[in-house]
Design an enzyme around this catalytic site. Sequence first.
Site, PDB file in Angstrom:
ATOM      1  N   LYS A 185      -2.607   6.958   1.226  1.00  0.00           N
ATOM      2  CA  LYS A 185      -2.351   7.261   2.639  1.00  0.00           C
ATOM      3  C   LYS A 185      -1.248   8.317   2.643  1.00  0.00           C
ATOM      4  O   LYS A 185      -0.063   8.016   2.800  1.00  0.00           O
ATOM      5  CB  LYS A 185      -1.949   5.983   3.383  1.00  0.00           C
ATOM      6  CG  LYS A 185      -2.205   6.077   4.869  1.00  0.00           C
ATOM      7  CD  LYS A 185      -2.202   4.713   5.509  1.00  0.00           C
ATOM      8  CE  LYS A 185      -2.091   4.800   7.017  1.00  0.00           C
ATOM      9  NZ  LYS A 185      -3.192   5.477   7.691  1.00  0.00           N
TER      10      LYS A 185
ATOM     11  N   GLU B 198     -15.991   6.671   5.325  1.00  0.00           N
ATOM     12  CA  GLU B 198     -15.261   5.977   6.400  1.00  0.00           C
ATOM     13  C   GLU B 198     -15.243   6.893   7.619  1.00  0.00           C
ATOM     14  O   GLU B 198     -15.871   7.950   7.618  1.00  0.00           O
ATOM     15  CB  GLU B 198     -13.840   5.634   5.936  1.00  0.00           C
ATOM     16  CG  GLU B 198     -13.007   6.838   5.505  1.00  0.00           C
ATOM     17  CD  GLU B 198     -11.586   6.480   5.044  1.00  0.00           C
ATOM     18  OE1 GLU B 198     -11.111   5.379   5.334  1.00  0.00           O
ATOM     19  OE2 GLU B 198     -10.971   7.337   4.393  1.00  0.00           O
TER      20      GLU B 198
ATOM     21  N   ARG C 270       0.833  -1.214   0.000  1.00  0.00           N
ATOM     22  CA  ARG C 270       0.000   0.000   0.000  1.00  0.00           C
ATOM     23  C   ARG C 270       0.864   1.260   0.000  1.00  0.00           C
ATOM     24  O   ARG C 270       0.550   2.241  -0.676  1.00  0.00           O
ATOM     25  CB  ARG C 270      -0.966  -0.010   1.189  1.00  0.00           C
ATOM     26  CG  ARG C 270      -1.982   1.122   1.139  1.00  0.00           C
ATOM     27  CD  ARG C 270      -3.047   1.011   2.212  1.00  0.00           C
ATOM     28  NE  ARG C 270      -2.502   1.149   3.549  1.00  0.00           N
ATOM     29  CZ  ARG C 270      -3.196   0.997   4.670  1.00  0.00           C
ATOM     30  NH1 ARG C 270      -4.483   0.703   4.604  1.00  0.00           N
ATOM     31  NH2 ARG C 270      -2.628   1.135   5.840  1.00  0.00           N
TER      32      ARG C 270
HETATM   33  N1  PMP Z   1      -9.139   5.002   7.019  1.00  0.00           N
HETATM   34  C1  PMP Z   1      -8.230   5.945   7.318  1.00  0.00           C
HETATM   35  C2  PMP Z   1      -8.487   7.349   6.888  1.00  0.00           C
HETATM   36  C3  PMP Z   1      -7.072   5.614   8.037  1.00  0.00           C
HETATM   37  O1  PMP Z   1      -6.171   6.547   8.335  1.00  0.00           O
HETATM   38  C4  PMP Z   1      -6.872   4.271   8.428  1.00  0.00           C
HETATM   39  C5  PMP Z   1      -5.618   3.866   9.166  1.00  0.00           C
HETATM   40  N2  PMP Z   1      -5.570   4.380  10.456  1.00  0.00           N
HETATM   41  C6  PMP Z   1      -7.853   3.332   8.117  1.00  0.00           C
HETATM   42  C7  PMP Z   1      -8.971   3.736   7.391  1.00  0.00           C
HETATM   43  C8  PMP Z   1      -7.711   1.889   8.523  1.00  0.00           C
HETATM   44  O2  PMP Z   1      -6.709   1.269   7.752  1.00  0.00           O
HETATM   45  P1  PMP Z   1      -5.812   0.097   8.337  1.00  0.00           P
HETATM   46  O3  PMP Z   1      -6.716  -0.989   8.735  1.00  0.00           O
HETATM   47  O4  PMP Z   1      -4.915  -0.279   7.211  1.00  0.00           O
HETATM   48  O5  PMP Z   1      -5.064   0.662   9.498  1.00  0.00           O
END
Ligand code: PMP
Length: 289
Positions: free
Chosen positions: A149, A182, A50
Site C-alpha cells: 500500500k 481488484e 500491513r
Molecule cells: N485495494 C486497494 C487498491 C485499496 O486501496 C484498498 C483500500 N482502500 C483496498 C483494496 C481495500 O483494502 P482494505 O479493506 O484494507 O481497506
Amino acid sequence: MKIYMSGKLVGEEQATVSVFDHGLLYGDGVFEGIRAYNGRVFKLEEHTDRLYRSAKAIDLKISMSKEEMNAAVVKTCLANGVLNGYIRLVVTRGVGTLGLNPETCKEPQVIIIAGGIQLYPQELYDKGLAVITVGTLRNHTEAINPRIKSLNYLNNILAKIEAMNAGCMECIMLNPQGFVAEASGDNVFVINGTTLRTPPSWCGALEGITRATVMDLAPHYGYTVKEEVLTRYDLYTADEVFLTGTAAEIISVVKMDRRAIGSGKPGPIAKRLEQVFREYAASTGTPIT
Ligand code: PMP
C-alpha cells in the site's frame, strides 16, 4: 484538528511537509486507511502489520515500534474526539535531496490524521454500483507489487479517471495476464450459489483488511469462501458481485461494462454480509481511551 507528525500533535497550520520529502517528490512511502467505530479502532493491529509489511517491501525502516504506532493512532483519535471516523496513517521516506537516492533521506516522516469519513451515498448501497473494466492494468507484481500500500497510487488514479470518464464511480482492473485483480480502491468478490470467490493477492490484489474480515465471517453464515483466479467471465456470470474496502465496507456491484450482474439489483447474500459486517465492526476493535 490536531495532526500527529513525527512524535508530536500539532495544529493543522503546522502540519506541513517539506518540498524535499521523497513522499511528495516520488510517492516514496506507505500508508493505511483505518476506521473507528463506536470508540474503537477497527483491526488496528492488522493495519499496522500491513503498514510495516509495506514499509519492509520498499526497504523503509519505520523508527517506531508497532506498539508505539498503535498508541499514536489512539492518541490522535483521542486528541480529536474521533470515536467514529477515518484515520489516515502515512509514512514517507522523509526529507532528502532532489535525486532518487533514498539513502539521502535520513528520517522517515510519520503522519496520522483522524477525521471524518466520506462514504458512498446511501443510495449506492441501496441500488448498487455500476463499474467498467478499464484499460489501465494493475501493476505487474514485479513492478510495484499491489500488495504494497504505497503512496504511489497513480496506477489506481489513472484507472479511476477512466471509470469516471465512463460515468462510473469504480472499475475492475485486470492484471497483465488478463485476470481480475481488484477495483481501484477496493477488493472484489463474486458469488455463485453459496460460494464466494475472490482473486488471490498474487493476481494483483491488495490483501484488504475488509476482504480478510469477510473471509473470516462468511463461513459462520453458511458460505464457502475461496481464493481463485478469476476472469471477467466469472463476474459476468456471477449471481452477485460486491466490493470490499475500509471506506466502502461492503457494496454490491449491479452492472459491469453496461451488463446487468445477476438480477441487476443488490443480491441477498451481499446485503446480508453488509449487515453482518456492520454489526461486527461496531462490536470489536482497540478502545480509544
Ligand atoms: N485495494 C486497494 C487498491 C485499496 O486501496 C484498498 C483500500 N482502500 C483496498 C483494496 C481495500 O483494502 P482494505 O479493506 O484494507 O481497506
